[in-house]
Every structure is written in structure tokens, then in C-alpha cells.
Design a protein around this motif. Structure first.
Motif, PDB file in Angstrom:
ATOM      1  N   ARG A 180      31.204   2.440  59.846  1.00  0.00           N
ATOM      2  CA  ARG A 180      31.976   1.737  58.810  1.00  0.00           C
ATOM      3  C   ARG A 180      32.647   2.739  57.898  1.00  0.00           C
ATOM      4  N   ARG A 181      33.775   2.348  57.336  1.00  0.00           N
ATOM      5  CA  ARG A 181      34.482   3.183  56.364  1.00  0.00           C
ATOM      6  C   ARG A 181      34.335   2.536  54.995  1.00  0.00           C
ATOM      7  N   CYS A 182      33.618   3.213  54.122  1.00  0.00           N
ATOM      8  CA  CYS A 182      33.367   2.702  52.778  1.00  0.00           C
ATOM      9  C   CYS A 182      33.938   3.659  51.750  1.00  0.00           C
ATOM     10  N   ALA A 183      34.321   3.105  50.614  1.00  0.00           N
ATOM     11  CA  ALA A 183      34.819   3.927  49.518  1.00  0.00           C
ATOM     12  C   ALA A 183      34.445   3.276  48.202  1.00  0.00           C
ATOM     13  N   ARG A 184      34.243   4.125  47.201  1.00  0.00           N
ATOM     14  CA  ARG A 184      33.988   3.658  45.845  1.00  0.00           C
ATOM     15  C   ARG A 184      34.962   4.356  44.929  1.00  0.00           C
ATOM     16  N   THR A 185      35.405   3.661  43.911  1.00  0.00           N
ATOM     17  CA  THR A 185      36.236   4.261  42.884  1.00  0.00           C
ATOM     18  C   THR A 185      35.438   4.253  41.596  1.00  0.00           C
ATOM     19  N   LEU A 186      35.375   5.422  40.949  1.00  0.00           N
ATOM     20  CA  LEU A 186      34.621   5.557  39.710  1.00  0.00           C
ATOM     21  C   LEU A 186      35.558   5.859  38.554  1.00  0.00           C
ATOM     22  N   LYS A 217      31.310   4.691  35.981  1.00  0.00           N
ATOM     23  CA  LYS A 217      31.052   3.313  36.405  1.00  0.00           C
ATOM     24  C   LYS A 217      31.857   3.026  37.663  1.00  0.00           C
ATOM     25  N   ILE A 218      31.269   2.266  38.574  1.00  0.00           N
ATOM     26  CA  ILE A 218      31.980   1.876  39.779  1.00  0.00           C
ATOM     27  C   ILE A 218      32.993   0.794  39.412  1.00  0.00           C
ATOM     28  N   HIS A 249      26.620  -1.494  53.279  1.00  0.00           N
ATOM     29  CA  HIS A 249      27.204  -0.177  53.522  1.00  0.00           C
ATOM     30  C   HIS A 249      27.576   0.513  52.212  1.00  0.00           C
ATOM     31  N   VAL A 250      28.110  -0.245  51.273  1.00  0.00           N
ATOM     32  CA  VAL A 250      28.470   0.315  49.970  1.00  0.00           C
ATOM     33  C   VAL A 250      27.211   0.693  49.193  1.00  0.00           C
ATOM     34  N   VAL A 251      26.173  -0.120  49.288  1.00  0.00           N
ATOM     35  CA  VAL A 251      24.903   0.205  48.628  1.00  0.00           C
ATOM     36  C   VAL A 251      24.335   1.492  49.224  1.00  0.00           C
ATOM     37  N   ALA A 252      24.367   1.620  50.561  1.00  0.00           N
ATOM     38  CA  ALA A 252      23.860   2.827  51.220  1.00  0.00           C
ATOM     39  C   ALA A 252      24.675   4.051  50.808  1.00  0.00           C
ATOM     40  N   LEU A 253      25.993   3.907  50.724  1.00  0.00           N
ATOM     41  CA  LEU A 253      26.853   5.002  50.284  1.00  0.00           C
ATOM     42  C   LEU A 253      26.501   5.438  48.865  1.00  0.00           C
ATOM     43  N   SER A 254      26.264   4.478  47.993  1.00  0.00           N
ATOM     44  CA  SER A 254      25.918   4.784  46.605  1.00  0.00           C
ATOM     45  C   SER A 254      24.577   5.502  46.513  1.00  0.00           C
TER      46      SER A 254
END
Length: 76
Positions: free
Chosen positions: A6-12, A16-17, A34-39
Motif C-alpha cells: 500500500r502507498r500511504c502518506a501523512r501531512t503534518l 499535528k496530522i 495502513h496509516v496507523v501502522a505508518l504513524s
């Protein structure tokens, strides 16, 4: 660690996310697994994760213009 593909991304912003995206397209919950695992990975491996700083709108336009000029000069 096993990769799921999977391709996940977060913007901070200000620690804060502010937004998340994932290729799994899970819409029924706020954050997919997937986003939780990335974090969690980012928290546990903070020293080894490379951060990418986003480019603002004006700087992005200038960078794209430079890229096009460079490509044109290289062709001709």
C-alpha cells in the motif's frame, strides 16, 4: 518487517496530522490500518525515517519552470 504494497502518506503541520491518504481507499473509518501502522513506524523509528518537506506553490511553479527550461536546453 513485511510490506503490504500500500502507498500511504501523512501531512503534518505544527506537529499535528492534517491529512492522510492510502491506496486501500478505505472510506468507512477515519484512518485505515495502513496509516496507523505508518504513524507507529514513524514514532518508533524517528531517527531513520527521512522527512520530505513540501514545496510551496510559488516555489513549485519556479521549480517546474526550471525543469522545463533544463529539459529544453538538453534537447536542443
Amino acid at each position: 518487517m513485511k510490506r503490504c504494497g500500500r502507498r500511504c502518506a501523512r501531512t503534518l503541520a505544527l506537529c499535528k496530522i492534517t491529512s492522510v491518504t492510502c491506496s486501500c481507499d478505505t472510506k468507512d473509518i477515519f484512518w485505515c490500518q495502513h496509516v496507523v501502522a505508518l504513524s507507529l513506524y514513524r514514532i518508533r523509528n524517528a531517527e531513520s525515517v527521512r522527512l520530505r518537506v513540501p514545496i510551496s506553490g510559488g516555489a513549485r511553479d519556479a521549480l517546474l519552470a526550471f525543469k522545463e527550461a533544463f529539459a529544453n536546453k538538453k534537447r536542443g
